[in-house]
Write an enzyme that holds these catalytic residues in place. Structure first.
Site, PDB file in Angstrom:
ATOM      1  N   ARG A   1      -8.196  48.672 -35.833  1.00 28.99           N
ATOM      2  CA  ARG A   1      -8.776  47.337 -35.998  1.00 28.99           C
ATOM      3  C   ARG A   1      -9.902  47.387 -37.017  1.00 28.99           C
ATOM      4  NH1 ARG A   1     -11.709  46.290 -32.315  1.00 28.99           N
ATOM      5  NH2 ARG A   1     -11.439  48.080 -30.954  1.00 28.99           N
TER       6      ARG A   1
ATOM      7  N   TYR B   1      -1.356  46.912 -38.708  1.00 26.83           N
ATOM      8  CA  TYR B   1      -1.643  47.859 -37.625  1.00 26.83           C
ATOM      9  C   TYR B   1      -2.180  47.203 -36.347  1.00 26.83           C
ATOM     10  CZ  TYR B   1      -2.476  52.452 -35.642  1.00 26.83           C
ATOM     11  OH  TYR B   1      -2.402  53.577 -34.851  1.00 26.83           O
TER      12      TYR B   1
ATOM     13  N   LYS C   1      -5.170  41.518 -28.891  1.00 26.49           N
ATOM     14  CA  LYS C   1      -6.605  41.238 -28.937  1.00 26.49           C
ATOM     15  C   LYS C   1      -6.892  39.829 -29.449  1.00 26.49           C
ATOM     16  CE  LYS C   1      -7.238  44.917 -26.935  1.00 26.49           C
ATOM     17  NZ  LYS C   1      -7.671  46.225 -27.189  1.00 26.49           N
TER      18      LYS C   1
ATOM     19  N   HIS D   1     -11.058  42.484 -21.117  1.00 32.71           N
ATOM     20  CA  HIS D   1     -10.544  43.760 -21.646  1.00 32.71           C
ATOM     21  C   HIS D   1     -10.526  44.762 -20.492  1.00 32.71           C
ATOM     22  CE1 HIS D   1     -11.037  47.113 -24.944  1.00 32.71           C
ATOM     23  NE2 HIS D   1      -9.782  46.894 -24.674  1.00 32.71           N
TER      24      HIS D   1
ATOM     25  N   SER E   1     -12.748  50.360 -26.100  1.00 33.85           N
ATOM     26  CA  SER E   1     -11.543  50.957 -26.670  1.00 33.85           C
ATOM     27  C   SER E   1     -11.623  52.483 -26.644  1.00 33.85           C
ATOM     28  CB  SER E   1     -11.380  50.478 -28.108  1.00 33.85           C
ATOM     29  OG  SER E   1     -11.312  49.068 -28.121  1.00 33.85           O
ATOM     30  N   ALA E   2     -10.512  53.105 -26.280  1.00 35.02           N
ATOM     31  CA  ALA E   2     -10.399  54.563 -26.222  1.00 35.02           C
ATOM     32  C   ALA E   2     -11.427  55.204 -25.287  1.00 35.02           C
ATOM     33  CB  ALA E   2     -10.467  55.179 -27.621  1.00 35.02           C
ATOM     34  N   CYS E   3     -11.742  54.514 -24.165  1.00 34.69           N
ATOM     35  CA  CYS E   3     -12.677  55.059 -23.176  1.00 34.69           C
ATOM     36  C   CYS E   3     -12.026  55.262 -21.810  1.00 34.69           C
ATOM     37  CB  CYS E   3     -13.897  54.164 -23.055  1.00 34.69           C
ATOM     38  SG  CYS E   3     -14.960  54.253 -24.512  1.00 34.69           S
ATOM     39  N   GLY E   4     -10.690  55.237 -21.760  1.00 34.16           N
ATOM     40  CA  GLY E   4     -10.044  55.687 -20.530  1.00 34.16           C
ATOM     41  C   GLY E   4      -9.341  54.657 -19.669  1.00 34.16           C
TER      42      GLY E   4
ATOM     43  N   ASP F   1      -4.803  47.327 -20.253  1.00 28.81           N
ATOM     44  CA  ASP F   1      -5.729  46.934 -21.323  1.00 28.81           C
ATOM     45  C   ASP F   1      -6.353  45.553 -21.129  1.00 28.81           C
ATOM     46  OD1 ASP F   1      -6.875  47.859 -23.856  1.00 28.81           O
ATOM     47  OD2 ASP F   1      -5.755  46.238 -24.808  1.00 28.81           O
TER      48      ASP F   1
ATOM     49  N   ASN G   1      -6.715  57.649 -33.979  1.00 28.15           N
ATOM     50  CA  ASN G   1      -6.249  56.395 -33.365  1.00 28.15           C
ATOM     51  C   ASN G   1      -4.724  56.261 -33.476  1.00 28.15           C
ATOM     52  OD1 ASN G   1      -6.827  53.897 -31.962  1.00 28.15           O
ATOM     53  ND2 ASN G   1      -6.452  52.802 -33.899  1.00 28.15           N
ATOM     54  N   ALA G   2      -4.022  57.404 -33.550  1.00 31.04           N
ATOM     55  CA  ALA G   2      -2.549  57.369 -33.482  1.00 31.04           C
ATOM     56  C   ALA G   2      -2.167  56.767 -32.134  1.00 31.04           C
ATOM     57  CB  ALA G   2      -1.993  58.777 -33.602  1.00 31.04           C
ATOM     58  N   ARG G   3      -1.091  55.979 -32.106  1.00 33.50           N
ATOM     59  CA  ARG G   3      -0.758  55.262 -30.869  1.00 33.50           C
ATOM     60  C   ARG G   3       0.735  55.298 -30.586  1.00 33.50           C
ATOM     61  NH1 ARG G   3      -5.038  51.877 -28.187  1.00 33.50           N
ATOM     62  NH2 ARG G   3      -6.878  52.360 -29.404  1.00 33.50           N
TER      63      ARG G   3
ATOM     64  N   ASN H   1     -11.099  61.381 -10.970  1.00 34.43           N
ATOM     65  CA  ASN H   1     -11.754  60.079 -10.827  1.00 34.43           C
ATOM     66  C   ASN H   1     -11.317  59.373  -9.544  1.00 34.43           C
ATOM     67  OD1 ASN H   1     -13.085  60.501 -13.254  1.00 34.43           O
ATOM     68  ND2 ASN H   1     -11.551  59.405 -14.474  1.00 34.43           N
TER      69      ASN H   1
HETATM   70  P1  GTP Z   1      -7.722  51.302 -25.767  1.00 34.19           P
HETATM   71  O1  GTP Z   1      -6.223  51.296 -25.742  1.00 34.19           O
HETATM   72  O2  GTP Z   1      -8.268  51.576 -27.120  1.00 34.19           O
HETATM   73  O3  GTP Z   1      -8.326  50.075 -25.191  1.00 34.19           O
HETATM   74  O4  GTP Z   1      -8.194  52.616 -24.961  1.00 34.19           O
HETATM   75  P2  GTP Z   1      -8.257  53.010 -23.411  1.00 34.19           P
HETATM   76  O5  GTP Z   1      -9.526  52.502 -22.810  1.00 34.19           O
HETATM   77  O6  GTP Z   1      -6.999  52.667 -22.731  1.00 34.19           O
HETATM   78  O7  GTP Z   1      -8.424  54.600 -23.506  1.00 34.19           O
HETATM   79  P3  GTP Z   1      -7.434  55.794 -23.062  1.00 34.19           P
HETATM   80  O8  GTP Z   1      -7.129  55.768 -21.588  1.00 34.19           O
HETATM   81  O9  GTP Z   1      -6.278  55.821 -23.978  1.00 34.19           O
HETATM   82  O10 GTP Z   1      -8.372  57.052 -23.315  1.00 34.19           O
HETATM   83  C1  GTP Z   1      -8.722  57.485 -24.594  1.00 34.19           C
HETATM   84  C2  GTP Z   1      -9.155  58.909 -24.513  1.00 34.19           C
HETATM   85  O11 GTP Z   1     -10.269  59.039 -23.608  1.00 34.19           O
HETATM   86  C3  GTP Z   1      -8.101  59.839 -23.936  1.00 34.19           C
HETATM   87  O12 GTP Z   1      -7.185  60.299 -24.862  1.00 34.19           O
HETATM   88  C4  GTP Z   1      -8.940  60.953 -23.381  1.00 34.19           C
HETATM   89  O13 GTP Z   1      -9.214  61.885 -24.396  1.00 34.19           O
HETATM   90  C5  GTP Z   1     -10.235  60.297 -22.973  1.00 34.19           C
HETATM   91  N1  GTP Z   1     -10.371  60.130 -21.515  1.00 34.19           N
HETATM   92  C6  GTP Z   1      -9.718  59.261 -20.705  1.00 34.19           C
HETATM   93  N2  GTP Z   1     -10.097  59.400 -19.415  1.00 34.19           N
HETATM   94  C7  GTP Z   1     -11.022  60.383 -19.404  1.00 34.19           C
HETATM   95  C8  GTP Z   1     -11.820  60.975 -18.370  1.00 34.19           C
HETATM   96  O14 GTP Z   1     -11.747  60.639 -17.186  1.00 34.19           O
HETATM   97  N3  GTP Z   1     -12.680  61.968 -18.768  1.00 34.19           N
HETATM   98  C9  GTP Z   1     -12.790  62.376 -20.064  1.00 34.19           C
HETATM   99  N4  GTP Z   1     -13.652  63.337 -20.363  1.00 34.19           N
HETATM  100  N5  GTP Z   1     -12.053  61.829 -21.055  1.00 34.19           N
HETATM  101  C10 GTP Z   1     -11.199  60.845 -20.740  1.00 34.19           C
HETATM  102  C1  SPV Z   2      -8.321  48.636 -28.566  1.00 38.26           C
HETATM  103  O1  SPV Z   2      -8.832  48.976 -29.641  1.00 38.26           O
HETATM  104  O2  SPV Z   2      -9.022  48.282 -27.578  1.00 38.26           O
HETATM  105  C2  SPV Z   2      -6.860  48.683 -28.394  1.00 38.26           C
HETATM  106  C3  SPV Z   2      -6.025  48.942 -29.575  1.00 38.26           C
HETATM  107  O3  SPV Z   2      -6.369  48.473 -27.294  1.00 38.26           O
HETATM  108  S1  SPV Z   2      -5.765  47.525 -30.539  1.00 38.26           S
HETATM  109  O4  SPV Z   2      -4.598  46.820 -30.035  1.00 38.26           O
HETATM  110  O5  SPV Z   2      -5.507  47.971 -31.933  1.00 38.26           O
HETATM  111  O6  SPV Z   2      -6.905  46.662 -30.481  1.00 38.26           O
HETATM  112 MN    MN Z   3      -8.010  48.052 -25.708  1.00 39.00          MN
END
Ligand code: GTP
Ligand code: SPV
Ligand code: MN
Length: 613
Positions: free
Chosen positions: A73, A215, A224, A244, A266-269, A291, A388-390, A524
């Site tokens: 994004r 993308y 989004k 979200h 984003s990308a926080c789990g 999501d 950010n490969a998906r 967790n």
């Molecule tokens: P978006 O799709 O971007 O919204 O991301 P998301 O919030 O769904 O994140 P996702 O679950 O894909 O997690 C992204 C990365 O965070 C993973 O690839 C892990 O490396 C890391 N991660 C997820 N859960 C944990 C956790 O409990 N502990 C730690 N240390 N890392 C975590």
């Molecule tokens: C995010 O960034 O929170 C995602 C990926 O879930 S995207 O659809 O590109 O926004």
């Molecule tokens: Mn997201």
């Protein structure tokens, strides 16, 4: 179906206007069928954009490599073009809507030359759910059509639900790369240069205009753009919530289930938590969504949530059999991969996939040959997969989807979680002492910025209220007020006790050696179990100045966590919190001016007093 067969006069008119502006070679109205999906992939193969994977390893799956300027994004090219600047608020980019439409119309003029215009009718949410909404995306990207097939419900059934005058959110999308006579994509991902990319939202007219990117959230406009930015505005106007948030079903050893929704940036789990395999014996987690959550009050006064999506657009790096076995199972077939590595035996690969790559060589996300990594790690800056490969995978392929995940009524939510990547200060889990205190905690959520968006802030802690900073379609101060109002409405109707309980969690605390103090993932479940019991008012907590923390002994430490570490994770860092609160007072809250609800100013004063007391 042809344009002339469309029953919805406004839809037909809107498409005709787009055709005369964008001048595609032809127009196709998508029916959502498997043969249409297959045809999109055939088109993409012919254009040299798709690589089929080894069908013995991953059947009916393809790899794409995007342009290096088009990998996530683009927050600084994302606009909320409300009539008044104040309605976009301090956290959004604003441009006058008339001016923005003029600029973008210039870009859209002739932008589909040499291409097909696809018209994609889609439903966010099960078709026919009272919580669902319909959008129509016009796009010149068969990659987007294929992804929309997986991520949303597409096709004729949606047009039937729309009838002759139903509401739809009109969404324009073009990759911004018209083709000259005889020109072909020829393996080059089509997109426009960064300064011509625009991801624009017009909240008053519910329109989305996207240009220049193919993308993810820039281009799959149901996600989004519609399900969060425009939906948050609809939710404000209509009294519901568009968030979200993941949605999970948690079942205890006695067989009692509760539903939990959680907002993490984003990308926080979120995907990981939504599909977690508990390490705690007897507990079970099932997935409703990973999501986005749309929530409305039911007739019984509880908040009911649906997952508006039909697939996962998940972060690939870090996903492996031990971190997320259910995601690995979900992507065994019928999956689109973008910006992953390609192994010699025709499979995908990424950092922390759990093993090295077979053979001598691998092709990285930029299409370059590299030595095949022997382990699943790469030196910083030399990653094989983009951070950010998906993967794009159908939700129904996830082995732990809750049977009710497509229930049109939604599922009743018992708890909200907020969290982010916080290396210090924020404890493992903390329950708010009231709805307003919970809204306060959501409003001050912060996280280290990840690679999910293109920005120069990666790694820095930034405030990301409710994990909605990049996704709130209106003034964030008004959004806080909306959350306060939702609580007040439930209270006024005598349903205050039916509101979800609110918790703050942090899986990402680090020690002096920069190592995570908590193992996360399946572990967790220990925190989820504590939260479950808290929802039943168990005597498992201690009151502290920041909220309710676990009573010593109420969370059993995982094997590799010492009692001392757990104690540190579950205690209040008074000095750290004083700094946190001072930062909120000085740098965060002032930007909202008089839009900041008085309830939140009150919570800030109160927590400060408790910390000093
Ligand atoms: P978006 O799709 O971007 O919204 O991301 P998301 O919030 O769904 O994140 P996702 O679950 O894909 O997690 C992204 C990365 O965070 C993973 O690839 C892990 O490396 C890391 N991660 C997820 N859960 C944990 C956790 O409990 N502990 C730690 N240390 N890392 C975590
Ligand atoms: C995010 O960034 O929170 C995602 C990926 O879930 S995207 O659809 O590109 O926004
Ligand atoms: Mn997201």
């Amino acid at each position: 179906m042809t344009l002339n067969e469309l029953k919805h006069a406004n839809l037909k008119k809107w498409i005709e206007e787009a055709v005369s502006l964008m001048t595609p070679d032809s127009v196709e109205i998508c029916d959502g069928s498997q043969s249409e999906y297959d045809r999109m992939l055939k088109t993409l193969l012919d254009a040299g954009l798709a690589t089929p994977l080894n069908s013995e390893k991953r059947s009916n799956s393809y790899l794409f490599r995007s342009d290096p300027s088009d990998v996530a994004r683009v927050e600084n090219r994302t606009y909320i073009a409300s009539k008044n600047k104040d309605d976009a608020g301090p956290t959004n980019n604003w441009v006058d809507p008339a001016e923005l439409k003029k600029t973008m119309s210039g870009l859209y003029k002739g932008c589909m030359k040499g291409r097909v215009m696809y018209v994609v009718p889609f439903s966010m949410g099960p078709v026919g759910s009272v919580i669902a909404k319909i959008g129509v995306e016009i796009t010149d990207s068969p990659y987007v059509v294929a992804n929309m097939h997986v991520m949303t419900r597409v096709g004729t059934k949606v047009l039937s639900a729309l009838g002759s005058d139903g509401f739809f959110a009109p969404c324009y999308h073009s990759v911004g790369k018209p083709l000259a006579d005889g020109e072909k994509d020829n393996g080059k991902w089509p997109c426009a240069p960064i300064e011509q990319k625009y991801i624009s939202h017009f909240p008053e007219t519910r329109e989305i205009w996207s240009y220049g990117s193919g993308y993810g959230g820039n281009a799959l406009l149901g996600k989004k753009c519609l399900a969060l930015r425009i939906a948050s505005v609809l939710a404000r106007d209509e009294g519901w919530l568009a968030e979200h948030m993941l949605i999970l079903k948690l079942t205890n050893p006695k067989g009692v289930s509760k539903y939990v929704a959680g907002a993490f940036p984003s990308a926080c789990g979120k995907t990981n938590l939504a599909m977690l395999i508990p390490t705690l014996p007897g507990w079970k987690v099932q997935t409703v969504g990973d999501d986005i959550a749309w929530m409305k009050f039911g007739p019984d006064g509880r908040l009911y949530a649906i997952n508006p999506e039909a697939g996962f657009f998940g972060v690939a790096p870090g996903t492996n059999e031990s971190s997320n076995q259910n995601a690995m199972a979900s992507i065994k077939s019928n999956t689109i991969f973008t910006n992953c590595g390609l192994t010699e035996d025709g499979d995908i690969w990424w950092e922390q996939i759990g093993h090295g790559a077979p053979g001598a060589e691998i092709i990285d996300w930029k299409g370059q040959k590299k030595p095949a990594p022997k382990t699943d790690k790469s030196p910083k800056g030399e990653e094989i997969a983009h951070a950010n490969a998906r993967f794009t995978a159908p939700a129904k392929q996830c082995p732990v989807m809750a049977p009710e995940w497509e229930d049109t009524k939604g599922v009743p939510i018992s708890a909200f979680l907020f969290g982010g990547r916080r290396p210090s200060t924020i404890p493992l889990v903390n329950q708010s002492n009231s709805w307003a205190h919970g809204v306060f905690m959501g409003s001050i959520t912060g996280s280290e910025v990840t690679a999910a968006a293109i920005t120069d802030q990666v790694g820095q802690v930034r405030r990301d209220p409710f994990a909605m900073l990049p996704f709130c379609g209106y003034n964030m101060g008004d959004y806080f007020k909306h959350w306060i109002k939702i609580g007040a409405k439930a209270e006024a109707e005598g349903n205050g006790d039916k509101l979800p309980k609110i918790f703050f969690v942090n899986w990402f605390r680090k020690d002096k050696n920069d190592k995570f103090m908590w193992p996360g993932y399946g572990e967790n479940s220990r925190v989820l179990a504590w939260i479950f019991d808290r929802c039943d008012n168990a005597d498992n907590f201690v009151e502290t100045p920041i909220g309710n923390l676990p009573k010593p002994g109420s969370i059993e430490p995982p094997a590799d966590v010492s009692a001392e570490t757990l104690k540190e994770l579950c205690s209040v860092d008074i000095e750290g919190w004083k700094k946190e609160i001072a930062d909120v007072r000085k740098n965060h809250y002032p930007q909202f001016g008089d839009k900041l609800p008085k309830e939140l100013a009150g919570e800030l004063d109160a927590i400060e007093k408790r910390l000093n007391g």
